[in-house]
Write an enzyme that holds these catalytic residues in place. Sequence first.
Site, PDB file in Angstrom:
ATOM      1  N   ARG A 167      74.718 -40.067  81.508  1.00  0.00           N
ATOM      2  CA  ARG A 167      74.457 -38.758  80.878  1.00  0.00           C
ATOM      3  C   ARG A 167      74.588 -37.559  81.798  1.00  0.00           C
ATOM      4  O   ARG A 167      74.292 -36.446  81.380  1.00  0.00           O
ATOM      5  CB  ARG A 167      73.066 -38.736  80.219  1.00  0.00           C
ATOM      6  CG  ARG A 167      72.820 -39.828  79.180  1.00  0.00           C
ATOM      7  CD  ARG A 167      73.784 -39.759  78.019  1.00  0.00           C
ATOM      8  NE  ARG A 167      73.382 -40.635  76.923  1.00  0.00           N
ATOM      9  CZ  ARG A 167      74.257 -41.283  76.155  1.00  0.00           C
ATOM     10  NH1 ARG A 167      75.563 -41.162  76.354  1.00  0.00           N
ATOM     11  NH2 ARG A 167      73.835 -42.032  75.159  1.00  0.00           N
ATOM     12  N   ASP A 173      85.209 -44.295  75.630  1.00  0.00           N
ATOM     13  CA  ASP A 173      84.079 -44.951  74.968  1.00  0.00           C
ATOM     14  C   ASP A 173      83.136 -43.972  74.282  1.00  0.00           C
ATOM     15  O   ASP A 173      82.862 -42.888  74.781  1.00  0.00           O
ATOM     16  CB  ASP A 173      83.272 -45.790  75.954  1.00  0.00           C
ATOM     17  CG  ASP A 173      82.137 -46.518  75.242  1.00  0.00           C
ATOM     18  OD1 ASP A 173      82.437 -47.270  74.302  1.00  0.00           O
ATOM     19  OD2 ASP A 173      80.974 -46.298  75.584  1.00  0.00           O
ATOM     20  N   ASP A 216      75.774 -51.412  77.851  1.00  0.00           N
ATOM     21  CA  ASP A 216      76.003 -50.213  77.028  1.00  0.00           C
ATOM     22  C   ASP A 216      74.733 -49.356  76.986  1.00  0.00           C
ATOM     23  O   ASP A 216      74.411 -48.756  75.962  1.00  0.00           O
ATOM     24  CB  ASP A 216      76.470 -50.595  75.612  1.00  0.00           C
ATOM     25  CG  ASP A 216      77.008 -49.391  74.837  1.00  0.00           C
ATOM     26  OD1 ASP A 216      77.180 -48.310  75.441  1.00  0.00           O
ATOM     27  OD2 ASP A 216      77.260 -49.535  73.624  1.00  0.00           O
ATOM     28  N   HIS A 274      68.905 -41.866  74.738  1.00  0.00           N
ATOM     29  CA  HIS A 274      68.773 -40.681  73.880  1.00  0.00           C
ATOM     30  C   HIS A 274      67.307 -40.297  73.885  1.00  0.00           C
ATOM     31  O   HIS A 274      66.441 -41.161  73.763  1.00  0.00           O
ATOM     32  CB  HIS A 274      69.193 -40.987  72.429  1.00  0.00           C
ATOM     33  CG  HIS A 274      70.645 -41.274  72.273  1.00  0.00           C
ATOM     34  ND1 HIS A 274      71.625 -40.307  72.381  1.00  0.00           N
ATOM     35  CD2 HIS A 274      71.308 -42.431  72.025  1.00  0.00           C
ATOM     36  CE1 HIS A 274      72.814 -40.859  72.194  1.00  0.00           C
ATOM     37  NE2 HIS A 274      72.656 -42.153  71.986  1.00  0.00           N
ATOM     38  N   PHE A 282      73.656 -43.039  67.813  1.00  0.00           N
ATOM     39  CA  PHE A 282      73.778 -44.484  68.037  1.00  0.00           C
ATOM     40  C   PHE A 282      73.454 -44.819  69.495  1.00  0.00           C
ATOM     41  O   PHE A 282      73.800 -44.072  70.392  1.00  0.00           O
ATOM     42  CB  PHE A 282      75.211 -44.928  67.742  1.00  0.00           C
ATOM     43  CG  PHE A 282      75.609 -44.802  66.300  1.00  0.00           C
ATOM     44  CD1 PHE A 282      75.456 -45.877  65.427  1.00  0.00           C
ATOM     45  CD2 PHE A 282      76.151 -43.620  65.806  1.00  0.00           C
ATOM     46  CE1 PHE A 282      75.837 -45.773  64.094  1.00  0.00           C
ATOM     47  CE2 PHE A 282      76.527 -43.509  64.477  1.00  0.00           C
ATOM     48  CZ  PHE A 282      76.375 -44.580  63.615  1.00  0.00           C
ATOM     49  N   GLY A 283      72.830 -45.977  69.710  1.00  0.00           N
ATOM     50  CA  GLY A 283      72.693 -46.480  71.079  1.00  0.00           C
ATOM     51  C   GLY A 283      71.264 -46.715  71.501  1.00  0.00           C
ATOM     52  O   GLY A 283      70.328 -46.084  71.011  1.00  0.00           O
TER      53      GLY A 283
HETATM   54 ZN   LIG Z   1      81.268 -47.826  72.775  1.00  0.00          ZN
END
Ligand SMILES: [Zn+2]
Length: 424
Positions: A64, A152, A305, A309, A323-324
């Site tokens: 980030r 990505d 991955d 957030h 997402f994530g």
């Molecule tokens: Zn991805």
Amino acid sequence: MPIVIKNGRVIDPASSSDRVADVLIVDGRIAGVAPNLSSPKAEVFDATGMIVAPGFIDMHVHLREPGFEHAENIESGSRAAAAGGFTSVCCMPNTKPVNDSATVTSYIVQQARAKAAVNVFPIGAITKGSAGEELSAIGAMKSAGAVAISDDGLPVMNARVMRRAMEFARSYDLPIIQHCEDLNLSAGGDMHEGAQSVRWGLRGIPAASEDVMVARDLVLAQLTGARYHVAHISTRNAVAMVEYARRQGLPVTCETTPHHFTLTDQEMAPYDSNYKMKPPLRASCHRDAIVSALASGTIAAIATDHAPHPGSEKMQEFERCPFGIIGLETALALALEELVAPGRITLTRMVEAFTTGPESVMRLGRGTLAPGAPGDVTVFSTEVDWTYDVNQSFSRSRNSPFHQRRFKGGPMATVVDGEFRWKR
Ligand SMILES: [Zn+2]
């Protein structure tokens, strides 16, 4: 100061060795692996009953920085990596600005040198702004330290652009990593398309949105000869296609995440955004195919991955949440519990998926305990009882579905360039 890690079970897949021994690290490099090693003034770590492995590599994280430091930065993300047993991470370029130039790549390299607890290797964007249209400055980014290219977070939707990108990747001898998702098929989706999405009234992301992109890219990989890598593979058909391509001798690889081998859409807490990620948690037939492909070696690497957030973003309605999930501190424990303990894969195979597997894709010159190699070592236990408390995480974010999960087994100590960077 030299380090001796005493009496551990040393598993080094790169040299096919598995035996009780000491590991000596001098001047930041592996000096030897043998019984009864010592060195004057060395710092001694007693690893009796523990496993000693080459430093783990996570080839897919989001740190980030620059631009989203409220979610994570290179220092906090790298400390989470160290606490998860990782000694090297490769960071994706979807920062602000996007890492699509040598300037941003150099900034990340400098910040990492100054502040990171582990080795940080930047991945450059395939296209400018990851907008999928114009190729970024791939050669300049490589010179500045980029170890791969990827957009990505987004796929390269235009096949012509992807073909050109693969040609460049090949000429610069870089792996090209694709987030495989056909955006037209997945548009508006929030979870895996299936019985569960119907039950909850949420729009689905079909497995086909991943499959068609993998299929297209494998055709292009054959055409161009690029070293092509599928990020976070999650479907049965995608795995089968990668296996087929590898049998044809194409330099094609893939990775999966701990959440994709651990969870299915049946285990999601309803409307809890800590279960919202891309690709989504799939049905059990897909999860089972992922586990088999990890066992067989079709899937080279386990990659987290890690996608931080902040709570302010993850606490909205499910459909509005990004997402994530974060994953650095739970990856090894999940692999031990979900894969090794039930006998789905061997301990050595797991160590490969964290070391020689990602190394074979990224070529960082790491992932081995050979004499002279960088002094990166991961010490872990298959016995230690601990509970993951996300509020104690080194990450700046708290978005994990594994909060308060009790684990048997996990990291014990992390050595980077011959220095302890974390101990339990
Ligand atoms: Zn991805």
